[in-house]
Design an enzyme around this catalytic site. Structure first.
Site, short mmCIF file in Angstrom:
data_model
loop_
_atom_site.label_atom_id
_atom_site.label_comp_id
_atom_site.label_asym_id
_atom_site.label_seq_id
_atom_site.Cartn_x
_atom_site.Cartn_y
_atom_site.Cartn_z
N PRO A 291 -38.59 47.96 54.19
CA PRO A 291 -38.33 46.65 53.58
C PRO A 291 -39.63 46.05 53.05
O PRO A 291 -40.58 45.88 53.81
CB PRO A 291 -37.74 45.82 54.73
CG PRO A 291 -38.13 46.53 55.98
CD PRO A 291 -38.28 47.97 55.63
N LEU A 292 -39.68 45.76 51.77
CA LEU A 292 -40.90 45.26 51.13
C LEU A 292 -40.64 43.83 50.65
O LEU A 292 -39.87 43.61 49.71
CB LEU A 292 -41.29 46.14 49.94
CG LEU A 292 -41.40 47.65 50.22
CD1 LEU A 292 -41.60 48.42 48.94
CD2 LEU A 292 -42.54 47.91 51.18
N THR A 293 -41.28 42.87 51.27
CA THR A 293 -41.08 41.47 50.89
C THR A 293 -41.49 41.25 49.44
O THR A 293 -42.53 41.72 49.01
CB THR A 293 -41.89 40.55 51.82
OG1 THR A 293 -41.54 40.85 53.17
CG2 THR A 293 -41.60 39.09 51.54
N GLN A 345 -32.95 44.01 57.38
CA GLN A 345 -33.95 43.63 58.38
C GLN A 345 -33.89 42.13 58.64
O GLN A 345 -33.88 41.33 57.69
CB GLN A 345 -35.36 44.01 57.92
CG GLN A 345 -36.41 43.80 59.00
CD GLN A 345 -37.81 44.13 58.53
OE1 GLN A 345 -38.36 43.45 57.67
NE2 GLN A 345 -38.40 45.18 59.09
N CYS A 376 -44.15 41.61 61.48
CA CYS A 376 -44.65 40.70 60.45
C CYS A 376 -45.89 39.96 60.97
O CYS A 376 -45.82 39.29 62.00
CB CYS A 376 -43.58 39.71 60.05
SG CYS A 376 -44.08 38.61 58.71
N LYS A 415 -38.81 47.49 64.34
CA LYS A 415 -40.08 47.83 63.69
C LYS A 415 -41.19 47.02 64.36
O LYS A 415 -41.11 45.79 64.41
CB LYS A 415 -40.04 47.53 62.19
CG LYS A 415 -41.29 48.01 61.43
CD LYS A 415 -41.11 47.82 59.92
CE LYS A 415 -42.26 48.46 59.16
NZ LYS A 415 -43.54 47.76 59.32
N ASN A 477 -45.59 54.97 60.31
CA ASN A 477 -45.78 54.19 59.09
C ASN A 477 -47.26 53.86 58.94
O ASN A 477 -47.89 53.36 59.87
CB ASN A 477 -44.93 52.92 59.18
CG ASN A 477 -45.23 51.92 58.10
OD1 ASN A 477 -45.25 50.73 58.35
ND2 ASN A 477 -45.49 52.37 56.89
N ASP A 479 -50.55 54.41 55.57
CA ASP A 479 -51.48 55.24 54.78
C ASP A 479 -50.84 56.51 54.22
O ASP A 479 -51.44 57.58 54.24
CB ASP A 479 -52.69 55.65 55.63
CG ASP A 479 -53.52 54.44 56.05
OD1 ASP A 479 -53.23 53.35 55.54
OD2 ASP A 479 -54.43 54.60 56.86
#
Length: 634
Positions: A291-293, A345, A376, A415, A477, A479
């Protein structure tokens, strides 16, 4: 080194190219498509600049000798509003657009226009001759307000329909999980019944902590004989569900209204699913788009899905906003029909709101899993007790996981980060407890909250946590920017990898990363191919947000946000050593053609220029500032 240049040469080259473009447009009186090959004059100029290797190298050395400026970090919290207010004064009433002008709900109080001729007199010029909605679906629901209206407007401004094409889409639901007006009214008036959540919360208030429902016995032993279920009062004390009769009597005593039902009573109405009977989340070894804000919107997920992403997840949604029925928050839950494995999410800090929100989504939307955001790092979330703060609030964290797991029929995932402080890792202590509480999977970001998205991810620690988590799947998750990075990550023993939003951001810098991983190769993608990807994104955006002025400008806004990350990509053909490292900031360089150089610019004005190539000129007094301070300069 022959591609390296100085900041001054870089921008003078772009300015010269822009001036040449303007001159050619005046002479030829036609628009030059940026996806075509570069004009000869520009190619010659690029070759002349690239042949001077010594001067280019000296310029690079001078850049290194200059003292490093302090890098800007954090968010631009006072960004200007980009809503085109100049168009709000002469908007056409939606009732006219939908062909029912006589049925306007506001009547004489309506502040929008009802005269089509008056609207068209002040409407901005069309942006193109083809409408993606009309070409794809056979009709455009935006009618005369469409900024590509000449493609489907006939005599008398009649909205044309391609009947044969429209019939192909009849009855097909392209986007699911929309918020209905009835449900929104129930939430706003607080008339939605949270039966299962209230049952769990009563157990919390009764002093049983997080073990009121969904206790360890329920998680660990699914195959144990269930003799006397509901007959023995001792089972209720161990965390089992009370009998339906007991629930009915307790609800009657408290005066809580029961949910009206229609039809015969089934086993699902009175029997709770055991964990082993829930739908399994079989995604081991698959590529998971995190999930990318802001940038992880539905059009962007469609791009990643096309390039090979197996699992997608909606943007982080705040549970309290969902419970209030906010349309903007519910829009984050929408699912395109091409997303075959999709999750949402949630972010929250308290068991009551998170449990109620989980039950709400379980009954109203179609998802394959629900994820809790415990990673977050931003202050706005952390100071309220959500995100990373839950890692230090173990009691609340447990209650949230147990509560959500008790009301969901789909798997629950979590997450997390390595910890809150930079050198104090606590994830290995929390992960076994998360497994005990009933979560189906954990995703671990190999950085702490204090590290945010800087430094390198700690994959040795992720490998240690993967061993601790077994047999529960753990995704790693951090790099991942090449297939070599993905291969090294999979060798640590994780169940899969998440391509997420590190800064720089793997999936946002190169969405074709999924193809590279699956085909085990470096893709030297050309500037014209990258521009075609941007074209597809704008088309998906116009489908999703609309082809009227509001939809065009919203598409432009998200395109510019994405361009603030895309500019960090360095083409494979220009690299001296492969692969590009995710924390390396690209130096100034000239690409192999003008478009490649333009896409490498970190100047906001150049991003706006790219958006104008796709969506036409920007509105008057248009300004844009990226979300993150490190992404651009004026």
């Amino acid at each position: 080194r022959r591609f390296l240049t100085s900041k001054e040469q870089f921008h003078s080259y772009l300015r010269a190219g822009a001036e040449e473009e303007e001159e050619e447009e005046k002479k030829e009186e036609e628009q030059v498509s940026s996806s075509q090959s570069e004009p000869p004059a520009k190619r010659v100029k690029a070759e002349e600049l690239s042949q001077d290797g010594e001067s280019r190298g000296n310029a690079g050395e001078e850049e290194k000798e200059r003292p490093e400026k302090k890098r800007a970090r954090g968010q631009n919290k006072s960004r200007p509003c980009m809503k085109p207010n100049c168009y709000e004064q002469s908007r056409l009433c939606p009732s006219v657009t939908q062909g029912c002008a006589g049925q306007c709900h506001f009547g004489p109080r309506c502040r929008f226009l009802h005269d089509v001729s008056e609207y068209l007199a002040g409407k901005p010029a069309d942006l193109g001759q083809r409408c993606v909605l009309f070409d794809t679906f056979g009709r455009c629901p935006y009618g005369v307000t469409c900024r590509f209206g000449q493609a489907h407007l006939g005599d008398g401004h009649q909205n044309l329909v391609n009947a044969a094409l429209a019939r192909q889409w009849d009855g097909k639901l392209l986007v699911r999980n929309s918020l209905s007006k009835d449900l929104q009214q129930q939430l706003r008036k607080r008339k939605f019944s949270f039966q299962k959540a209230e049952e769990f919360l009563r157990g919390l208030r009764g002093g049983k902590g997080g073990k009121a429902t969904g206790g360890p016995a329920e998680v660990s032993n699914c195959t144990a004989p269930q003799e006397g279920l509901g007959d023995s009062p001792g089972l209720q004390e161990q965390g089992e569900d009370p009998k339906p009769e007991a629930l009915q009597s307790s609800r009657g005593a408290e005066g809580a209204p029961s949910i009206p039902t229609l039809g015969p009573l089934t086993d699902e109405d009175v029997t709770k699913l055991r964990p082993c009977e829930k739908k399994k989340l079989e995604i081991q070894g698959k590529l998971y788009l995190a999930p990318l804000t802001t940038c992880g919107n539905l059009p962007f997920r469609r791009i990643c899905k096309r390039f090979g992403a197996d699992v997608t997840c909606g943007e982080m949604a705040v549970c309290t906003n969902l419970l209030q029925g906010q349309s903007s928050e519910w829009a984050l839950l929408k699912r395109h029909h091409t997303e075959d494995v999709f999750g949402v999410q949630l972010e929250g800090a308290f068991p009551d709101t998170m449990t109620k929100c989980a039950e709400l989504l379980n009954r109203t939307i179609d998802v394959d899993f629900v994820d809790i955001n415990v990673g977050c790092p931003i202050d706005l979330v952390y100071k309220k007790g959500g995100g990373c703060a839950l890692m230090t609030r173990s009691n609340k964290f447990e209650q949230i996981v147990r509560g959500m797991n008790s009301v969901l029929d789909v798997p629950l995932t979590v997450k997390i980060r390595t910890g809150v402080q930079e050198k104090v890792n606590v994830a290995h202590k929390i992960i076994p407890r998360i497994r005990e509480w009933g979560a189906s999977m954990v995703t671990l970001h190999g950085r702490s909250r204090e590290q945010r998205y800087t430094r390198s991810a700690d994959w040795e620690y992720i490998a240690e946590c993967a061993r601790v988590a077994s047999p529960m799947p753990l995704f790693g998750n951090g790099d991942i920017l090449s297939y070599e990075d993905a291969n090294r990550a999979m060798q640590t023993g994780v169940s899969g990898i998440m391509i997420a939003r590190q800064v720089p951001v793997g999936a946002l810098i190169k969405p074709w990363l999924f193809t590279e991983i699956k085909e085990q190769r470096h893709w030297d993608i050309s500037s014209s191919e990258r521009f075609d990807i941007l074209k597809d994104f704008t088309n998906y955006g116009l489908e999703h947000w609309g082809s009227d002025t509001q939809g065009v400008e919203k598409t432009r806004k998200f395109l510019l946000e994405w361009l603030s990350f895309l500019c960090r990509y360095i083409p494979v053909g220009l690299l001296e050593h492969l692969p590009q490292r995710i924390n390396e900031r690209p130096p100034y360089y000239l690409g192999r053609d003008y478009l490649e150089t333009l896409m490498a610019s970190q100047n906001v004005d150049d991003w706006i220029k790219i958006s104008e190539l796709l969506l036409g000129p920007v509105p008057p007094r248009f300004t844009f500032l990226p979300k993150h301070k490190a992404n651009s300069y004026r």
